[in-house]
Design a protein around this motif. Structure first.
Motif, PDB file in Angstrom:
ATOM      1  N   UNK A  18      27.737 -21.554   0.376  1.00 26.82           N
ATOM      2  CA  UNK A  18      27.602 -22.658   1.302  1.00 26.82           C
ATOM      3  C   UNK A  18      27.461 -23.959   0.540  1.00 26.82           C
ATOM      4  N   UNK A  19      28.090 -25.012   1.015  1.00 26.22           N
ATOM      5  CA  UNK A  19      28.007 -26.296   0.350  1.00 26.22           C
ATOM      6  C   UNK A  19      28.921 -26.396  -0.862  1.00 26.22           C
ATOM      7  N   UNK A  20      29.797 -25.415  -0.985  1.00 26.55           N
ATOM      8  CA  UNK A  20      30.702 -25.379  -2.139  1.00 26.55           C
ATOM      9  C   UNK A  20      32.129 -25.234  -1.623  1.00 26.55           C
ATOM     10  N   UNK A  21      33.106 -25.641  -2.385  1.00 24.23           N
ATOM     11  CA  UNK A  21      34.490 -25.511  -1.941  1.00 24.23           C
ATOM     12  C   UNK A  21      35.392 -24.979  -3.047  1.00 24.23           C
ATOM     13  N   UNK A  22      36.552 -24.512  -2.667  1.00 22.60           N
ATOM     14  CA  UNK A  22      37.524 -24.025  -3.642  1.00 22.60           C
ATOM     15  C   UNK A  22      38.902 -24.494  -3.187  1.00 22.60           C
ATOM     16  N   UNK A  55      36.802 -19.971   5.968  1.00 20.07           N
ATOM     17  CA  UNK A  55      38.090 -20.614   5.652  1.00 20.07           C
ATOM     18  C   UNK A  55      37.952 -22.118   5.454  1.00 20.07           C
ATOM     19  N   UNK A  56      36.964 -22.711   6.079  1.00 21.43           N
ATOM     20  CA  UNK A  56      36.824 -24.163   5.996  1.00 21.43           C
ATOM     21  C   UNK A  56      36.426 -24.629   4.604  1.00 21.43           C
ATOM     22  N   UNK A  57      36.015 -23.690   3.746  1.00 23.02           N
ATOM     23  CA  UNK A  57      35.603 -24.090   2.393  1.00 23.02           C
ATOM     24  C   UNK A  57      36.773 -24.113   1.431  1.00 23.02           C
ATOM     25  N   UNK A  58      37.950 -23.912   1.953  1.00 22.24           N
ATOM     26  CA  UNK A  58      39.139 -23.946   1.095  1.00 22.24           C
ATOM     27  C   UNK A  58      39.931 -25.221   1.356  1.00 22.24           C
ATOM     28  N   UNK A  59      40.138 -25.980   0.284  1.00 20.02           N
ATOM     29  CA  UNK A  59      40.851 -27.250   0.393  1.00 20.02           C
ATOM     30  C   UNK A  59      42.058 -27.258  -0.514  1.00 20.02           C
ATOM     31  N   UNK A  72      43.489 -30.468  16.046  1.00 18.07           N
ATOM     32  CA  UNK A  72      42.012 -30.420  16.104  1.00 18.07           C
ATOM     33  C   UNK A  72      41.349 -29.684  14.989  1.00 18.07           C
ATOM     34  N   UNK A  73      42.048 -28.783  14.365  1.00 19.00           N
ATOM     35  CA  UNK A  73      41.442 -27.951  13.331  1.00 19.00           C
ATOM     36  C   UNK A  73      41.035 -28.721  12.091  1.00 19.00           C
ATOM     37  N   UNK A  74      41.771 -29.753  11.764  1.00 16.88           N
ATOM     38  CA  UNK A  74      41.434 -30.545  10.579  1.00 16.88           C
ATOM     39  C   UNK A  74      40.037 -31.126  10.734  1.00 16.88           C
ATOM     40  N   UNK A  75      39.812 -31.737  11.883  1.00 15.65           N
ATOM     41  CA  UNK A  75      38.513 -32.354  12.154  1.00 15.65           C
ATOM     42  C   UNK A  75      37.418 -31.298  12.151  1.00 15.65           C
ATOM     43  N   UNK A  76      37.753 -30.139  12.683  1.00 19.13           N
ATOM     44  CA  UNK A  76      36.774 -29.058  12.734  1.00 19.13           C
ATOM     45  C   UNK A  76      36.360 -28.655  11.328  1.00 19.13           C
ATOM     46  N   UNK A  77      37.349 -28.490  10.467  1.00 15.28           N
ATOM     47  CA  UNK A  77      37.057 -28.098   9.092  1.00 15.28           C
ATOM     48  C   UNK A  77      36.157 -29.128   8.415  1.00 15.28           C
ATOM     49  N   UNK A  79      34.168 -31.225   9.826  1.00 23.63           N
ATOM     50  CA  UNK A  79      32.844 -31.210  10.458  1.00 23.63           C
ATOM     51  C   UNK A  79      32.005 -30.058   9.907  1.00 23.63           C
ATOM     52  N   UNK A  80      32.633 -28.915   9.741  1.00 22.27           N
ATOM     53  CA  UNK A  80      31.912 -27.756   9.225  1.00 22.27           C
ATOM     54  C   UNK A  80      31.412 -28.018   7.808  1.00 22.27           C
ATOM     55  N   UNK A  81      32.247 -28.668   7.022  1.00 22.38           N
ATOM     56  CA  UNK A  81      31.866 -28.955   5.639  1.00 22.38           C
ATOM     57  C   UNK A  81      30.739 -29.979   5.582  1.00 22.38           C
ATOM     58  N   UNK A  82      30.828 -30.968   6.421  1.00 23.75           N
ATOM     59  CA  UNK A  82      29.784 -31.997   6.428  1.00 23.75           C
ATOM     60  C   UNK A  82      28.459 -31.384   6.846  1.00 23.75           C
ATOM     61  N   UNK A  83      28.562 -30.390   7.693  1.00 27.12           N
ATOM     62  CA  UNK A  83      27.358 -29.714   8.159  1.00 27.12           C
ATOM     63  C   UNK A  83      26.690 -28.958   7.024  1.00 27.12           C
ATOM     64  N   UNK A  84      27.486 -28.645   6.018  1.00 24.91           N
ATOM     65  CA  UNK A  84      26.948 -27.922   4.862  1.00 24.91           C
ATOM     66  C   UNK A  84      26.492 -28.883   3.778  1.00 24.91           C
ATOM     67  N   UNK A  85      26.535 -30.165   4.092  1.00 24.82           N
ATOM     68  CA  UNK A  85      26.047 -31.148   3.134  1.00 24.82           C
ATOM     69  C   UNK A  85      27.119 -31.774   2.272  1.00 24.82           C
TER      70      UNK A  85
END
Length: 109
Positions: A18-22, A55-59, A72-77, A79-85
DNA sequence: TTTATGGCTGTCA
DNA sequence: ATGACAGCCATAA
């Protein structure tokens, strides 16, 4: 039923903390499919909504949310990431150097 | 079977 | 820094 090598990809994505991306390319490499970043995109695209795969942690390699078919999915992704800090700049991009997930002590550099 | 995209990436201008 | 091109391979038609 079809062969689901996607499990390989899903397994990797599930390990992203969480709070990390790949990046897609990174996931592809970790899944043993170096250079096939696109397939990762397809795998995630085919992912069911009730899946536990983050899936939202993959960029993409630019550190931004990729443009895809459904708007809409872009914004969702994001938002999910921002929620993780995770914070995005005005351009909608983040600092990969700071948020990039490193599987083990080894540095991908 | 062939053809056309696609949640990408790396290189070059 | 951004924009255009080519390469990879799987899925859909």
């Amino acid at each position: 039923m079809a062969h689901r090598n996607y499990e390989r990809i899903y397994a990797v994505v599930r390990r992203i903390p969480r709070g990390r991306v790949a990046t897609y390319g990174q996931v592809a490499t970790l899944a043993g499919m170096a250079g096939q970043a696109r397939q990762v995109g397809y795998a995630l695209h085919a992912l069911p909504h009730d899946s536990d795969v983050p899936w939202h942690r993959v960029l993409n390699a630019r550190g931004a949310v990729s443009r895809r078919a459904e708007p809409g999915t872009e914004a969702l992704q994001r938002a999910l990431l921002e929620k993780e800090g995770i914070r995005f700049d005005q351009r909608g991009r983040l600092d990969l150097a700071a948020y990039r997930w490193v599987p083990r002590r080894g540095r991908s550099r």
